[in-house]
Design a protein around this motif. Structure first.
Motif, PDB file in Angstrom:
ATOM      1  N   ASP A  66      44.126  33.485  50.996  1.00 45.91           N
ATOM      2  CA  ASP A  66      43.579  32.257  51.586  1.00 45.91           C
ATOM      3  C   ASP A  66      44.659  31.339  52.154  1.00 45.91           C
ATOM      4  O   ASP A  66      44.375  30.228  52.588  1.00 45.91           O
ATOM      5  CB  ASP A  66      42.731  31.492  50.575  1.00 45.91           C
ATOM      6  CG  ASP A  66      43.457  31.253  49.253  1.00 45.91           C
ATOM      7  OD1 ASP A  66      44.659  31.575  49.166  1.00 45.91           O
ATOM      8  OD2 ASP A  66      42.816  30.747  48.316  1.00 45.91           O
TER       9      ASP A  66
ATOM     10  N   ASP B 115      47.020  29.563  50.806  1.00 46.19           N
ATOM     11  CA  ASP B 115      47.213  28.270  50.155  1.00 46.19           C
ATOM     12  C   ASP B 115      48.559  28.160  49.459  1.00 46.19           C
ATOM     13  O   ASP B 115      48.834  27.185  48.763  1.00 46.19           O
ATOM     14  CB  ASP B 115      46.086  28.003  49.153  1.00 46.19           C
ATOM     15  CG  ASP B 115      46.083  28.983  47.976  1.00 46.19           C
ATOM     16  OD1 ASP B 115      46.859  29.970  48.003  1.00 46.19           O
ATOM     17  OD2 ASP B 115      45.302  28.781  47.036  1.00 46.19           O
TER      18      ASP B 115
ATOM     19  N   ARG C 192      37.719  31.514  56.466  1.00 44.33           N
ATOM     20  CA  ARG C 192      37.262  30.222  55.954  1.00 44.33           C
ATOM     21  C   ARG C 192      36.354  30.445  54.752  1.00 44.33           C
ATOM     22  O   ARG C 192      35.559  31.376  54.731  1.00 44.33           O
ATOM     23  CB  ARG C 192      36.498  29.443  57.027  1.00 44.33           C
ATOM     24  CG  ARG C 192      37.338  29.028  58.228  1.00 44.33           C
ATOM     25  CD  ARG C 192      36.527  28.231  59.250  1.00 44.33           C
ATOM     26  NE  ARG C 192      35.431  29.031  59.811  1.00 44.33           N
ATOM     27  CZ  ARG C 192      34.153  28.863  59.509  1.00 44.33           C
ATOM     28  NH1 ARG C 192      33.795  27.941  58.626  1.00 44.33           N
ATOM     29  NH2 ARG C 192      33.237  29.613  60.080  1.00 44.33           N
ATOM     30  N   GLU C 193      36.478  29.581  53.762  1.00 46.48           N
ATOM     31  CA  GLU C 193      35.621  29.635  52.565  1.00 46.48           C
ATOM     32  C   GLU C 193      35.577  31.041  51.977  1.00 46.48           C
ATOM     33  O   GLU C 193      34.517  31.551  51.602  1.00 46.48           O
ATOM     34  CB  GLU C 193      34.205  29.156  52.905  1.00 46.48           C
ATOM     35  CG  GLU C 193      34.147  27.738  53.455  1.00 46.48           C
ATOM     36  CD  GLU C 193      32.757  27.376  53.973  1.00 46.48           C
ATOM     37  OE1 GLU C 193      31.881  28.264  53.990  1.00 46.48           O
ATOM     38  OE2 GLU C 193      32.563  26.222  54.365  1.00 46.48           O
TER      39      GLU C 193
ATOM     40  N   ARG D 122      36.442  32.222  49.231  1.00 51.36           N
ATOM     41  CA  ARG D 122      36.069  32.394  47.827  1.00 51.36           C
ATOM     42  C   ARG D 122      34.562  32.441  47.632  1.00 51.36           C
ATOM     43  O   ARG D 122      34.085  32.906  46.593  1.00 51.36           O
ATOM     44  CB  ARG D 122      36.660  31.262  46.988  1.00 51.36           C
ATOM     45  CG  ARG D 122      38.178  31.173  47.056  1.00 51.36           C
ATOM     46  CD  ARG D 122      38.723  30.110  46.146  1.00 51.36           C
ATOM     47  NE  ARG D 122      40.172  29.972  46.298  1.00 51.36           N
ATOM     48  CZ  ARG D 122      40.949  29.298  45.466  1.00 51.36           C
ATOM     49  NH1 ARG D 122      40.414  28.684  44.413  1.00 51.36           N
ATOM     50  NH2 ARG D 122      42.246  29.215  45.671  1.00 51.36           N
ATOM     51  N   SER D 123      33.822  31.952  48.602  1.00 53.79           N
ATOM     52  CA  SER D 123      32.365  31.866  48.435  1.00 53.79           C
ATOM     53  C   SER D 123      31.584  32.643  49.497  1.00 53.79           C
ATOM     54  O   SER D 123      30.456  33.063  49.257  1.00 53.79           O
ATOM     55  CB  SER D 123      31.913  30.399  48.459  1.00 53.79           C
ATOM     56  OG  SER D 123      32.355  29.758  49.650  1.00 53.79           O
ATOM     57  N   ARG D 124      32.178  32.843  50.676  1.00 59.74           N
ATOM     58  CA  ARG D 124      31.468  33.550  51.739  1.00 59.74           C
ATOM     59  C   ARG D 124      31.575  35.056  51.537  1.00 59.74           C
ATOM     60  O   ARG D 124      32.610  35.566  51.104  1.00 59.74           O
ATOM     61  CB  ARG D 124      32.055  33.193  53.103  1.00 59.74           C
ATOM     62  CG  ARG D 124      31.793  31.766  53.545  1.00 59.74           C
ATOM     63  CD  ARG D 124      32.406  31.512  54.901  1.00 59.74           C
ATOM     64  NE  ARG D 124      31.878  32.417  55.927  1.00 59.74           N
ATOM     65  CZ  ARG D 124      32.361  32.490  57.165  1.00 59.74           C
ATOM     66  NH1 ARG D 124      33.392  31.741  57.521  1.00 59.74           N
ATOM     67  NH2 ARG D 124      31.822  33.309  58.035  1.00 59.74           N
TER      68      ARG D 124
END
Length: 481
Positions: A69, A71, A160-161, A163-165
């Motif tokens: 991601d 980060d 994008r996103e 962790r959830s998508r």
């Protein structure tokens, strides 16, 4: 009185030796030291397991790490084949399509991870290995997974996103239902800036004699266009072998392009494919003849151990899927001449499964951490003794002299466990190397762990376990002549 005292003096060393041989490996005081005299021991930390996650995965095998991601913290992709399910089937039965691909997202705390399931069930059927690279060129790493019961599957990072998508995915159509895939790699073989997929098809999840008699390919998979379009992919076969279990990209001749080393389990040998025309993916096959040992190349590391400017190969030597002796094979001046096998060490009677190279004690020399594969029950401790093949972790200290014996430091030995993969990282940022690892064959103790290197002024127990309840720690086996 003097005679009794003399008898006691004779017995005491024997008793001491017996008690030492019976001492539990992980509880024994460490003897390993850094160059400045500090003692080295190891502390286990849990990253992902069925209890933490509430997800009943098992059979933890491969793992790879990258900042998915972006980060600033490395994340972990791990695969879990649910081996206790399909290994309980009888020959001829259809094994259940079970397995999990998990991601542990890293944070600024090495004991805080965000664990999610990327795939499970049929599409992750007996997931065995994973590779990470930016396949579609958007700057975010993507994932390729080898599923032992069926296929290769590509997962595209949504950027994008993540962790959830859900991640878009495609099973490479030429691999679906065709055989069994146990290793997978991503590397740019043709120099176009995009990675190719390199994977062997070992033919069957549980090969029979008939499977060993036929050959299956080690192949390169190339795409043009959209990697999520199955029709974009094509297969280039390197060659066919008996139960190939590895095909690893490495610039072994150090001419600037990636070659491939194939390991054949059925033939118990390794083969060098020289990249002679990268633009057209043309490879020339060379047999690697090893003097003084044999290896199937199931796991390999590459490093110039003798500092002669040529990459050597580190691998398990012996007959069968996992040898019992860790060795290094010295690359000759002429790569087609015999490679010399030199012994590093053994876990006998335990196997030698996964390993990783790193300078553990900071003496400027590469050491090797290794794990073994227990052969007892996978869902319980079973009726096994210290003389059976058990689950084990240890490391071998480089002596610095080619002909000298490497020094083995035992970390842990327990009734069940398979330590299949290690990745060297300074997880806690304290300046020394730690290891991220998988543990399988141990449900409900399977999963992903990290081993913290602990340094102390005085000897501590070699291994500090993360769980109060676990498979029992065991002594070393009796020495055999």
């Amino acid at each position: 009185m003097k005679r009794k005292f003399a008898v006691v003096l004779l017995i005491m060393p024997l008793l001491s030796s017996y008690l030492f041989a019976q001492s539990l490996v992980g509880d024994s005081p460490t003897r390993a030291q850094t160059t400045d005299g500090l003692y080295i021991s190891w502390k286990e930390h849990l990253i992902d397991d069925p209890t933490i996650s509430g997800v009943p995965f098992s059979g933890s095998d491969g793992l790879v790490m990258a900042d998915l991601d972006r980060d600033g913290f490395d994340d972990i992709v791990s695969v879990h084949e649910s081996d206790s399910s399909y290994d309980s089937t009888r020959p001829g039965d259809t094994p259940p399509a079970m397995g999990h691909v998990r991601i542990a997202f890293g944070t600024d705390d090495p004991d805080e991870w965000v664990n999610v399931t990327l795939a499970e069930g049929a599409e992750a059927s007996a997931a065995e290995d994973a590779a990470i690279a930016d396949v579609n060129g958007d700057g975010f790493p993507d994932i390729m997974v080898a599923a032992e019961l069926s296929h290769l599957i590509y997962f595209q990072n949504p950027a994008r996103e993540i962790r959830s998508r859900p991640w878009d995915r495609v099973i490479l159509p030429m691999t679906q239902g065709r055989g069994s895939y146990i290793r997978v790699f991503l590397a740019d073989l043709n120099g176009d800036g995009r990675p190719e997929v390199i994977a062997p098809n070992k033919g069957a999840q549980r090969p029979t004699i008939a499977d060993y008699r036929r050959s299956t390919p080690a192949s390169i998979y190339v795409f043009s266009g959209d990697p999520l379009d199955g029709s974009s992919w094509k297969e280039v076969e390197l060659g066919s072998f008996s139960n190939p279990r590895n095909s690893e990209p490495v610039d072994i001749d150090q001419d600037g392009d990636m070659d491939i080393i194939v390991g054949s389990n059925g033939e118990n040998r390794i083969i060098f494919f020289e990249n002679v025309d990268p633009a057209n993916l043309i490879f020339e096959e060379h047999a690697i003849g090893v003097y003084g040992g044999r290896t199937n190349g199931f796991n390999m590391e590459f490093y110039d151990i003798n500092k002669d400017g040529r990459l050597d190969i580190i691998g398990a030597a012996g007959i069968g899927a996992t040898g019992r002796t860790l060795s290094w094979f010295e690359q000759p001046d002429n790569i087609d001449h015999a490679w010399i096998s030199r012994t590093i060490g053994s876990f006998s009677p335990d196997s030698m499964t996964g390993f990783e190279i790193a300078d553990i004690n900071e003496d400027g020399l590469i050491d090797i951490i290794a794990g073994s594969y227990s052969r007892g029950p996978r869902m319980g401790d079973g009726d096994v003794t210290k003389d059976d093949a058990l689950g084990r972790i240890g490391w071998f200290e480089n002596p610095g002299e080619l002909e000298s014996e490497w020094i083995r430091h035992d970390i842990s030995r327990r009734k069940r466990g398979m330590y299949d993969k290690f990745v060297a990282r300074d997880i806690d940022n304290d300046g020394d190397v730690d290891f991220v690892a998988t543990r399988g064959n141990s449900y409900p103790f399977d999963g992903v762990i990290w081993l913290e290197q602990v340094r102390s002024m005085t000897p501590k127990p070699a291994f500090e376990r993360a769980r109060d309840i676990d498979s029992p720690e065991m002594p070393l086996a009796d020495e055999k002549d």
